[in-house]
Enzyme design. Structure first.
Site, mmCIF file in Angstrom:
data_model
loop_
_atom_site.group_PDB
_atom_site.id
_atom_site.type_symbol
_atom_site.label_atom_id
_atom_site.label_comp_id
_atom_site.label_asym_id
_atom_site.label_seq_id
_atom_site.Cartn_x
_atom_site.Cartn_y
_atom_site.Cartn_z
ATOM 1 C CE LYS A 144 8.908 -27.121 -27.141
ATOM 2 N NZ LYS A 144 9.613 -28.246 -26.457
ATOM 3 N NE ARG A 200 -1.889 -29.345 -22.258
ATOM 4 C CZ ARG A 200 -1.573 -30.627 -22.115
ATOM 5 N NH1 ARG A 200 -2.101 -31.333 -21.128
ATOM 6 N NH2 ARG A 200 -0.727 -31.207 -22.955
ATOM 7 N N GLY A 202 5.768 -22.023 -20.307
ATOM 8 C CA GLY A 202 4.347 -22.378 -20.311
ATOM 9 C C GLY A 202 4.211 -23.855 -20.602
ATOM 10 C CB CYS A 234 5.790 -30.243 -18.285
ATOM 11 S SG CYS A 234 5.285 -31.714 -19.192
#
Length: 432
Positions: free
Chosen positions: A322, A329, A258, A261
Site C-alpha cells: 500500500k 511483506r 497484502g 496483518c
C-alpha cells in the site's frame, strides 16, 4: 506525572505505540535485542518508513521522555507497565509463531521488581495471555503482576494518526484495577473503551482484520462479476456503501490485500477455528479469492496486450502493499511481477521508498526510484500501488515515453475518462 513504560519490540506496533505514549507525557523505554538498531533509533534514524514518526521520535528523545535500549532487564525493572509488542509471524502451515512472546515473557518474569502490569500488544492466538501469565508464575513465583490483552488497530502508513485518533480501545483483563489503569493510560487519546475478558480481546483483533479482508475479497469478486456483465463496480460499491450497515470502507476493488496483518491474521483465524474443530468456510474462501486475484490481474495484463507479453517491456508502478509505507511483506505487486516474468515479460519496477529493498526479492526485474526511468520505452504501464507520485505523473509525458500507450490500472486510481482522452488504452478492475 506520567507512567514508567517499557515497550518490548521496536517494529511498527512497538515503535509507534511507545513513541506516542511518550508524546502524551509518559516516560518510555523501547527495547530491542538488535544493538545496531537501538543505536540507530537513539539517533532518531528509523528502520521503517511511517509518516510523522521520525519527527515524534526526535522530539521526545530531546525531551528525555523516550529512550532505547537492548537491555530488557534494565528496562523492565525500571517500569511499572510493560508492553509486549514483539513479532508473531506466520509459520508455513498458517499457525502463529509465538516464540518471541514466550522468550520475552520469561525475560520479563526474571526482571520484575514490584507490581507490574504486562500488556500484550502483539497479535496473538486466543489463550496467549493466560499462557504468558502461567510462564511468569513459573519463572518468578513471588512476582506481583497482572497480564492484560490490549490489541492494536493500527494501519501502516497512518499508524501515528490512528494512535491519536483511535476508533476504540479494547482492554481484556481479569483484574479491574489493572484494566482501569490501562484505560487511564489511554485517556488522552479520547477513544471509547471496551472492557472484556482476555480471550475475547485476543479474538477481537483477528475478527476485525478477518472481516475487513472479507470485504476486500467480496468487492474483488463483485468486480470480476461486473467485468462479465458490463456493470461498473465503483457504482456498485457506492450504492452498497450508502447503506449505513455496510459503509464505504474497504470496498475498493483491485489486486487483493497484502502486508503484515491481513494475510497473517486470516490464516491464523483459520487455524484458530481448526483447533476448535470448526470449519471456517468463509475465511477459507477469502484467502483463496485473494490469491486468485493476483493471478487474474497478471492475466488481465496479458489480455490487454493482445494475449502475449513474451518479450514485452512492462513498467510496474509501485511495489509496497500500500502507499505511504516501505513494507513489502506479502505485497501483491511482487507476486504479479513474478507471474509476468514467468510469462516472458521484461520488468522495470518503480517505487518511491522501497525500490532498493525490493531488488533482492525480484532479482530478474530492474528496480527504479525514478518513475519516468521505469516508463521509458515500455510497452505498457502497470499500476500496482496507488502512490501519489504515480497518480500525479505528467501523463502527457508518460504517453510520449511509452512505446505503446497502454495503462493497466490494478488500483483504479486514475480517472478513466481523463486518461482515455489523452489517447491511452486504459484497462482497470471491474470498470467498463
Amino acid at each position: 506525572m506520567g507512567e514508567r513504560i517499557a515497550v518490548i519490540g521496536t517494529g511498527y506496533v512497538g515503535l509507534v505505540s511507545g513513541t506516542c505514549f511518550s508524546e502524551i507525557g509518559h516516560h518510555v523505554v523501547c527495547v530491542d535485542k538488535d544493538a545496531d538498531k537501538i543505536q540507530s533509533l537513539s539517533r532518531a534514524e528509523l528502520p521503517i518508513y511511517e509518516p510523522d514518526l521520525q519527527q515524534l521520535v526526535q522530539t521526545n528523545l530531546q525531551r528525555g521522555r523516550l529512550s532505547f535500549t537492548s537491555d530488557t532487564a534494565l528496562a523492565v525493572s525500571g517500569s511499572d507497565i510493560v508492553f509486549l509488542a514483539v513479532g508473531t509471524p506466520s509459520m508455513e502451515d498458517g499457525q502463529v509463531d509465538v516464540s518471541q512472546v514466550t522468550s520475552a515473557a520469561i525475560q520479563i518474569a526474571m526482571a520484575m521488581e514490584g507490581y507490574t502490569i504486562v500488556v500484550l500488544k502483539s497479535t496473538v492466538p486466543v489463550g496467549t495471555a493466560r499462557r504468558v501469565e502461567n510462564l511468569i508464575r513459573e519463572y518468578n513465583p513471588e512476582a506481583l503482576f497482572s497480564v492484560v490483552s490490549n490489541p492494536e488497530f493500527l494501519r501502516e502508513g497512518s499508524a501515528v494518526r490512528d494512535t491519536f485518533h483511535m476508533d476504540r480501545i479494547v482492554i481484556g483483563a481479569t483484574e479491574q484495577e489493572a484494566a482501569d489503569r490501562i484505560a487511564r493510560l489511554h485517556e488522552p487519546y479520547g477513544a471509547p473503551v471496551l472492557f472484556t475478558d482476555r480471550e475475547s480481546a485476543e479474538l477481537i483483533k483477528y475478527a476485525s482484520n478477518a472481516f475487513l479482508a472479507t470485504k476486500i475479497s467480496f468487492i474483488n469478486e463483485m468486480a470480476n462479476l461486473c467485468e462479465k456483465v458490463g456493470a461498473n463496480v465503483e457504482l456498485v460499491a457506492a450504492g452498497m456503501g450508502m447503506d449505513k450497515r455496510i459503509g464505504t470502507h474497504f470496498l475498493r476493488p483491485g489486486i487483493g490485500y497484502g502486508g503484515s496483518c491481513f494475510p497473517k491474521d486470516t490464516k491464523a483465524q483459520l487455524k484458530i477455528a481448526e483447533h476448535a474443530d470448526y470449519d471456517f468456510k468463509i475465511m477459507r474462501a477469502v484467502i483463496e479469492v485473494n490469491r486468485l486475484q493476483r493471478e487474474r490481474f497478471a492475466d488481465k495484463v496479458e489480455q490487454a496486450l493482445g494475449g502475449d507479453v513474451n518479450g514485452l517491456k512492462l513498467a510496474v508502478m509501485g511495489l509496497t502493499f500500500k502507499p505511504d509505507t516501505d513494507d513489502l511483506r506479502d505485497a501483491p505487486a511482487l507476486d504479479i511481477i513474478e507471474l509476468l516474468l514467468a510469462k516472458g515479460a521484461q520488468i522495470r519496477a518503480y517505487d518511491p521508498v522501497a525500490a532498493q529493498a525490493a531488488a533482492p526479492l525480484i532479482p530478474r526485474a530492474v528496480c527504479c526510484t525514478d518513475p519516468y526511468e521505469a516508463l521509458q520505452d515500455a510497452d505498457a504501464m502497470v499500476i500496482t500501488t496507488e502512490w501519489d507520485t504515480v497518480k500525479s505523473l505528467d501523463y502527457a509525458e508518460v504517453h510520449q515515453l511509452l512505446r505503446s500507450p497502454v495503462i493497466i490500472d490494478g488500483r483504479n486510481c486514475l480517472q478513466a475518462d481523463t486518461i482515455r482522452c489523452l489517447g491511452f488504452h486504459y484497462v482497470s478492475v471491474g470498470r467498463p
